[in-house]
Design a protein around this motif. Sequence first.
Motif, PDB file in Angstrom:
ATOM      1  N   LYS A 103       0.824  -1.203   0.000  1.00  0.00           N
ATOM      2  CA  LYS A 103       0.000   0.000   0.000  1.00  0.00           C
ATOM      3  C   LYS A 103       0.861   1.257   0.000  1.00  0.00           C
ATOM      4  O   LYS A 103       0.438   2.331  -0.456  1.00  0.00           O
ATOM      5  N   LEU A 104       2.092   1.134   0.493  1.00  0.00           N
ATOM      6  CA  LEU A 104       3.007   2.269   0.563  1.00  0.00           C
ATOM      7  C   LEU A 104       4.169   2.148  -0.415  1.00  0.00           C
ATOM      8  O   LEU A 104       5.111   2.933  -0.365  1.00  0.00           O
ATOM      9  N   ALA A 105       4.090   1.174  -1.318  1.00  0.00           N
ATOM     10  CA  ALA A 105       5.209   0.895  -2.213  1.00  0.00           C
ATOM     11  C   ALA A 105       5.320   1.949  -3.314  1.00  0.00           C
ATOM     12  O   ALA A 105       4.318   2.455  -3.815  1.00  0.00           O
ATOM     13  N   ILE A 106       6.553   2.252  -3.689  1.00  0.00           N
ATOM     14  CA  ILE A 106       6.833   3.143  -4.806  1.00  0.00           C
ATOM     15  C   ILE A 106       7.717   2.378  -5.792  1.00  0.00           C
ATOM     16  O   ILE A 106       8.832   1.992  -5.464  1.00  0.00           O
ATOM     17  N   TYR A 107       7.193   2.158  -6.986  1.00  0.00           N
ATOM     18  CA  TYR A 107       7.945   1.467  -8.041  1.00  0.00           C
ATOM     19  C   TYR A 107       8.257   2.461  -9.164  1.00  0.00           C
ATOM     20  O   TYR A 107       7.381   2.787  -9.959  1.00  0.00           O
ATOM     21  N   PRO A 108       9.488   2.963  -9.267  1.00  0.00           N
ATOM     22  CA  PRO A 108       9.825   3.888 -10.354  1.00  0.00           C
ATOM     23  C   PRO A 108      10.041   3.140 -11.673  1.00  0.00           C
ATOM     24  O   PRO A 108      10.558   2.014 -11.683  1.00  0.00           O
ATOM     25  N   LEU A 109       9.640   3.764 -12.767  1.00  0.00           N
ATOM     26  CA  LEU A 109       9.819   3.137 -14.084  1.00  0.00           C
ATOM     27  C   LEU A 109      11.244   3.352 -14.569  1.00  0.00           C
ATOM     28  O   LEU A 109      11.530   4.089 -15.518  1.00  0.00           O
ATOM     29  N   ILE A 110      12.148   2.684 -13.858  1.00  0.00           N
ATOM     30  CA  ILE A 110      13.553   2.729 -14.197  1.00  0.00           C
ATOM     31  C   ILE A 110      14.175   1.407 -13.779  1.00  0.00           C
ATOM     32  O   ILE A 110      13.763   0.807 -12.779  1.00  0.00           O
ATOM     33  N   LYS A 111      15.119   0.925 -14.543  1.00  0.00           N
ATOM     34  CA  LYS A 111      15.788  -0.337 -14.217  1.00  0.00           C
ATOM     35  C   LYS A 111      16.812  -0.102 -13.117  1.00  0.00           C
ATOM     36  O   LYS A 111      17.719   0.720 -13.260  1.00  0.00           O
ATOM     37  N   GLY A 112      16.647  -0.806 -11.999  1.00  0.00           N
ATOM     38  CA  GLY A 112      17.594  -0.696 -10.906  1.00  0.00           C
ATOM     39  C   GLY A 112      18.826  -1.559 -11.132  1.00  0.00           C
ATOM     40  O   GLY A 112      18.940  -2.279 -12.134  1.00  0.00           O
ATOM     41  N   GLU A 113      19.752  -1.485 -10.202  1.00  0.00           N
ATOM     42  CA  GLU A 113      20.994  -2.252 -10.322  1.00  0.00           C
ATOM     43  C   GLU A 113      20.756  -3.751 -10.247  1.00  0.00           C
ATOM     44  O   GLU A 113      21.579  -4.546 -10.687  1.00  0.00           O
ATOM     45  N   TYR A 114      19.618  -4.170  -9.666  1.00  0.00           N
ATOM     46  CA  TYR A 114      19.326  -5.600  -9.536  1.00  0.00           C
ATOM     47  C   TYR A 114      18.482  -6.127 -10.697  1.00  0.00           C
ATOM     48  O   TYR A 114      18.115  -7.299 -10.712  1.00  0.00           O
ATOM     49  N   ALA A 115      18.128  -5.285 -11.647  1.00  0.00           N
ATOM     50  CA  ALA A 115      17.240  -5.694 -12.737  1.00  0.00           C
ATOM     51  C   ALA A 115      17.857  -6.841 -13.547  1.00  0.00           C
ATOM     52  O   ALA A 115      19.057  -6.849 -13.819  1.00  0.00           O
ATOM     53  N   THR A 116      17.025  -7.800 -13.903  1.00  0.00           N
ATOM     54  CA  THR A 116      17.482  -8.940 -14.704  1.00  0.00           C
ATOM     55  C   THR A 116      17.118  -8.776 -16.173  1.00  0.00           C
ATOM     56  O   THR A 116      17.436  -9.625 -16.978  1.00  0.00           O
ATOM     57  N   SER A 117      16.426  -7.684 -16.513  1.00  0.00           N
ATOM     58  CA  SER A 117      16.055  -7.434 -17.899  1.00  0.00           C
ATOM     59  C   SER A 117      16.546  -6.059 -18.314  1.00  0.00           C
ATOM     60  O   SER A 117      16.913  -5.231 -17.479  1.00  0.00           O
ATOM     61  N   THR A 118      16.560  -5.822 -19.615  1.00  0.00           N
ATOM     62  CA  THR A 118      16.974  -4.529 -20.139  1.00  0.00           C
ATOM     63  C   THR A 118      15.854  -3.951 -20.999  1.00  0.00           C
ATOM     64  O   THR A 118      14.843  -4.610 -21.233  1.00  0.00           O
ATOM     65  N   GLY A 119      16.058  -2.742 -21.472  1.00  0.00           N
ATOM     66  CA  GLY A 119      15.061  -2.144 -22.343  1.00  0.00           C
ATOM     67  C   GLY A 119      14.028  -1.356 -21.578  1.00  0.00           C
ATOM     68  O   GLY A 119      14.160  -1.102 -20.372  1.00  0.00           O
ATOM     69  N   GLU A 120      12.976  -0.981 -22.276  1.00  0.00           N
ATOM     70  CA  GLU A 120      11.964  -0.091 -21.730  1.00  0.00           C
ATOM     71  C   GLU A 120      10.648  -0.809 -21.424  1.00  0.00           C
ATOM     72  O   GLU A 120       9.585  -0.190 -21.446  1.00  0.00           O
ATOM     73  N   VAL A 121      10.727  -2.108 -21.161  1.00  0.00           N
ATOM     74  CA  VAL A 121       9.552  -2.886 -20.771  1.00  0.00           C
ATOM     75  C   VAL A 121       9.737  -3.337 -19.329  1.00  0.00           C
ATOM     76  O   VAL A 121      10.787  -3.881 -18.972  1.00  0.00           O
ATOM     77  N   PHE A 122       8.712  -3.107 -18.492  1.00  0.00           N
ATOM     78  CA  PHE A 122       8.773  -3.446 -17.074  1.00  0.00           C
ATOM     79  C   PHE A 122       7.724  -4.510 -16.777  1.00  0.00           C
ATOM     80  O   PHE A 122       6.528  -4.291 -16.992  1.00  0.00           O
ATOM     81  N   SER A 123       8.168  -5.653 -16.299  1.00  0.00           N
ATOM     82  CA  SER A 123       7.252  -6.744 -15.955  1.00  0.00           C
ATOM     83  C   SER A 123       6.854  -6.651 -14.495  1.00  0.00           C
ATOM     84  O   SER A 123       7.668  -6.299 -13.633  1.00  0.00           O
ATOM     85  N   ILE A 124       5.603  -6.970 -14.221  1.00  0.00           N
ATOM     86  CA  ILE A 124       5.035  -6.918 -12.873  1.00  0.00           C
ATOM     87  C   ILE A 124       4.541  -8.302 -12.518  1.00  0.00           C
ATOM     88  O   ILE A 124       3.784  -8.915 -13.285  1.00  0.00           O
ATOM     89  N   GLY A 125       4.963  -8.845 -11.387  1.00  0.00           N
ATOM     90  CA  GLY A 125       4.548 -10.189 -11.017  1.00  0.00           C
ATOM     91  C   GLY A 125       4.942 -10.562  -9.606  1.00  0.00           C
ATOM     92  O   GLY A 125       5.566  -9.768  -8.887  1.00  0.00           O
ATOM     93  N   ARG A 126       4.589 -11.793  -9.245  1.00  0.00           N
ATOM     94  CA  ARG A 126       4.765 -12.255  -7.866  1.00  0.00           C
ATOM     95  C   ARG A 126       6.174 -12.763  -7.573  1.00  0.00           C
ATOM     96  O   ARG A 126       6.611 -12.751  -6.422  1.00  0.00           O
ATOM     97  N   ILE A 127       6.879 -13.240  -8.579  1.00  0.00           N
ATOM     98  CA  ILE A 127       8.115 -13.972  -8.339  1.00  0.00           C
ATOM     99  C   ILE A 127       9.352 -13.200  -8.813  1.00  0.00           C
ATOM    100  O   ILE A 127       9.244 -12.216  -9.543  1.00  0.00           O
ATOM    101  N   ASP A 128      10.514 -13.692  -8.382  1.00  0.00           N
ATOM    102  CA  ASP A 128      11.783 -13.123  -8.833  1.00  0.00           C
ATOM    103  C   ASP A 128      11.870 -13.204 -10.355  1.00  0.00           C
ATOM    104  O   ASP A 128      11.330 -14.114 -10.978  1.00  0.00           O
ATOM    105  N   GLY A 129      12.607 -12.273 -10.925  1.00  0.00           N
ATOM    106  CA  GLY A 129      12.734 -12.221 -12.370  1.00  0.00           C
ATOM    107  C   GLY A 129      11.879 -11.132 -12.989  1.00  0.00           C
ATOM    108  O   GLY A 129      12.079 -10.754 -14.137  1.00  0.00           O
ATOM    109  N   ASN A 130      10.907 -10.616 -12.211  1.00  0.00           N
ATOM    110  CA  ASN A 130      10.117  -9.472 -12.653  1.00  0.00           C
ATOM    111  C   ASN A 130      10.818  -8.180 -12.241  1.00  0.00           C
ATOM    112  O   ASN A 130      11.597  -8.151 -11.290  1.00  0.00           O
ATOM    113  N   ASP A 131      10.517  -7.115 -12.966  1.00  0.00           N
ATOM    114  CA  ASP A 131      11.095  -5.822 -12.605  1.00  0.00           C
ATOM    115  C   ASP A 131      10.441  -5.269 -11.342  1.00  0.00           C
ATOM    116  O   ASP A 131      11.112  -4.688 -10.500  1.00  0.00           O
TER     117      ASP A 131
END
Length: 206
Positions: A103-131
């Motif tokens: 409820k208090l989460a902030i997800y910026p549309l930017i790839k962080g240092e831990y991101a496993t993907s590249t490019g301008e597409v951001f995946s949202i999901g329950r498990i590791d491997g999502n942005d």
Amino acid sequence: MLSSRPKASATPEASPPHGPGGLARLVNSAGRIGLNLLQRMVQAVSSEDFIRFMQKPVLAGSAIHLGTLAAHSGNGSREMNRTIVFEPVGAGEDAVSASESLKLAIYPLIKGEYATSTGEVFSIGRIDGNDFIMPDYAISKKHALIEIKRDGYFLKDCGSTNGTQLNGTRLQHKPVEVHDRDVISFARYEFALLFPGSLYDMLRQG
């Protein structure tokens, strides 16, 4: 001989990090940035500096819908892997607990240092491997996508069990353009898409 070092700021964490990747360094492995950090930052910098630092919109948690999760049978890892159907209920009915942190989460549309993907597409999901990781059984393993294109920002549901809604309307598989202050719901979690100026205003008011 004493060296003359510049005095450190009393609140260095309140100032935006300089240099390329400044915001990316603040994004954790779940794709989130600390709300408290942003709240301190807006008290220390101008709106123009904050907008220049953020650059891109964020998904800001705003509400959790009351509801129940359908019971599932079995105790194996296969069952633990399943998304559970979410059923909304009225305020007076029994509801299962939800992750209040989202409820208090902030997800910026930017790839962080831990991101496993590249490019301008951001995946949202329950498990590791999502942005953007939202660890709740009402969220599908790969729930939705947000894509940044030259002409705007586009949201797409990935056939999730509990659906993705934009301003109260459930999405189909076709990408839909989203705008500043739109309300986006992933299963029982509601977020506001806030451009940097709107995020600054919200944090200052808070």
